[in-house]
Write a protein that holds these residues in place. Structure first.
Motif, short mmCIF file in Angstrom:
data_model
loop_
_atom_site.label_atom_id
_atom_site.label_comp_id
_atom_site.label_asym_id
_atom_site.label_seq_id
_atom_site.Cartn_x
_atom_site.Cartn_y
_atom_site.Cartn_z
N PHE A 364 1.16 -1.24 -0.10
CA PHE A 364 -0.15 0.53 -0.17
C PHE A 364 0.97 0.97 0.00
N ARG A 365 0.24 2.06 -0.70
CA ARG A 365 1.11 3.33 -0.90
C ARG A 365 0.03 4.94 -1.02
N PHE A 366 0.59 5.39 -0.31
CA PHE A 366 -0.55 6.68 0.05
C PHE A 366 0.14 8.12 -0.44
N SER A 367 -0.26 8.95 -1.23
CA SER A 367 0.79 9.55 -2.19
C SER A 367 -0.12 11.32 -1.79
N TYR A 368 0.60 11.87 -1.35
CA TYR A 368 -0.58 13.54 -1.12
C TYR A 368 0.31 14.65 -1.62
#
Length: 438
Positions: A364-368
């Motif tokens: 899982f990867r979260f990009s902001y």
């Protein structure tokens, strides 16, 4: 010699019983009882239980390691060596030879010990075993025997191909997706310009190419070069290096990168056969004309925990990334290309046989994106801060024809869930490749 023995014993004795493949529950129970007896210092009892497990048909690398260590601790060096030799055809070949070298030292057979430690260096070991075997040879005053073929350098060549069903990463709302087969190749080499794994200057070179015969717009080529100083210390092996990347897209130069890296690798983390790795990287990006929006800096932190209990292996990885780019400002729209990212990946593998391994993973990867996008829509201008959640799944298998040659088949799925429709996509990839190590 005894300064280094506990490092190997910790790996050998603590291996999990999960990999033991026995014919009866009683054999497995005796194996677990033998490990417990060893941990309690009852060596004779441990020997009886482990030998009983083997007599009842239990066969695993964990059993061989533990029984070999028990024999060694009891002073039964010939039995210990014979048991360790059972592991030479397996992935633990280097570790087996190191243990054989220790038994030879215990029998005061220095020529045989030196031969075993040289086999460690020739068996593609990890840096920790390189350090241990090298130091043992130094203690035996056999430095002249060290620079034999394959000691100062290592290499890898991999060639494969596959299929992607969404090469262009079209969004889910697109009327169709662009699929294509591809051919890829990887070549990598490492060479010690000075010294060795204990303290030395190493140069690394990697070349990667992926070609889409029917869609050259998405061809990718990368060259990476790095020179690092490696130093073995009490906590582990530390490294500091300088490197650079050269990236092409569609057969045109895309960007250059200059990198500063630092890291530490240690085996003092909990768990059988474990290894912890922490790496930090700072890069300056120099894009070619047409890609000026990507100019700026990128910072990464990579933390890994690896464990190998018997026939099992596992890896947990956390990655953080911070970008400070120029971003893309057109006449009517603004696009941020400066994300902050946090990713977590986990994988587990199991050796079905000494040659065949299966593996599965998830991530899982979260990009902001810190600066809001400004997008043209029928109603006017939409100002929105982009956020992406990317999910990955993978399964694969590797068959080793020999210690140096293997065949891998992998299936991957990626789903990117974005709050902006045009960045929402899914992709499936199938890859098969053959690798040769030198």
């Amino acid at each position: 010699m005894r300064r280094f023995l506990p490092v190997v014993l910790a790996v050998c004795v603590a291996l999990s019983t999960a990999s033991a493949q026995g014919k009866t529950p009683e054999a497995k129970a005796h194996f677990r009882a033998g490990v417990q007896a060893f941990n309690e210092g009852e060596l004779d009892k441990a020997r009886r239980y482990l030998e009983s497990a083997a007599e009842q048909g239990l066969s695993s690398r964990s059993l061989s390691y533990n029984l070999g260590v028990v024999y060694y601790k009891l002073g039964l060096y010939e039995k210990a060596e014979k048991t360790f030799r059972q592991l030479i055809p397996t992935r633990q070949k280097a570790l087996a030879y190191y243990n054989i070298g220790l038994t030879a030292l215990a029998r005061e057979n220095q020529p045989e010990a030196a031969a075993a430690f040289r086999e460690v260096l020739a068996s593609d070991p990890d840096d920790n075993l390189i350090s241990l075997a090298t130091r043992q040879l130094e203690r035996l005053d056999l430095k002249a025997a060290r620079p034999v073929a394959g000691k100062r350098w290592a290499g890898l060549i991999s060639v494969g191909g596959g299929y992607e069903d969404n090469v262009a990463l079209f969004p889910d709302t697109a009327p169709e997706q662009l699929d294509s087969g591809f051919i890829e190749a990887l070549a990598a080499a490492s060479y010690y310009l000075y010294g060795d794994a204990m303290a030395g200057l190493r140069s690394d070179l990697k070349l990667f190419s992926r070609q889409y015969p029917s869609e050259h717009d998405f061809d990718l080529q990368v060259i990476q070069a790095e020179t690092r100083w490696l130093q073995q210390t009490a906590p582990g092996q530390i490294s500091v290096g300088l490197g650079g990347d050269y990236i092409w897209r569609d057969r045109r130069t895309r960007e250059l990168r200059a990198r500063l890296t630092a890291g530490i690798t240690t085996r003092s983390c909990p768990g059988p056969g474990s290894r912890c790795v922490i790496k930090a990287e700072a890069a300056e990006i120099f894009p070619e004309p047409g890609f000026e929006a990507y100019q700026g800096q990128m910072y990464r932190l990579d933390a890994q925990y690896r464990i190998r209990p018997g026939n099992w292996s596992g890896k947990l990885r956390y990655r953080a990334e911070y970008n400070d780019r120029d971003n893309l400002d057109t006449e009517n729209e603004f696009f941020s290309v400066s994300p902050e990212r946090h990713g977590l990946d986990a994988s587990v593998g199991y050796g079905l046989t000494n040659k065949l391994t299966v593996e599965a993973g998830a991530g899982f990867r979260f990009s902001y994106y810190r600066t809001p996008h400004q997008l043209r829509i029928p109603e006017g201008t939409l100002t929105i801060r982009r956020e992406d959640k990317r999910y990955t799944l993978s399964v694969g298998t590797t068959y080793r024809f020999s210690a140096r040659t293997s065949l891998s088949v992998d299936l991957d799925r990626t789903d990117n869930d974005s709050n902006i429709d045009r960045y929402r996509y899914d992709r499936h990839t199938a890859t098969a490749s053959v690798a040769v190590r030198f």
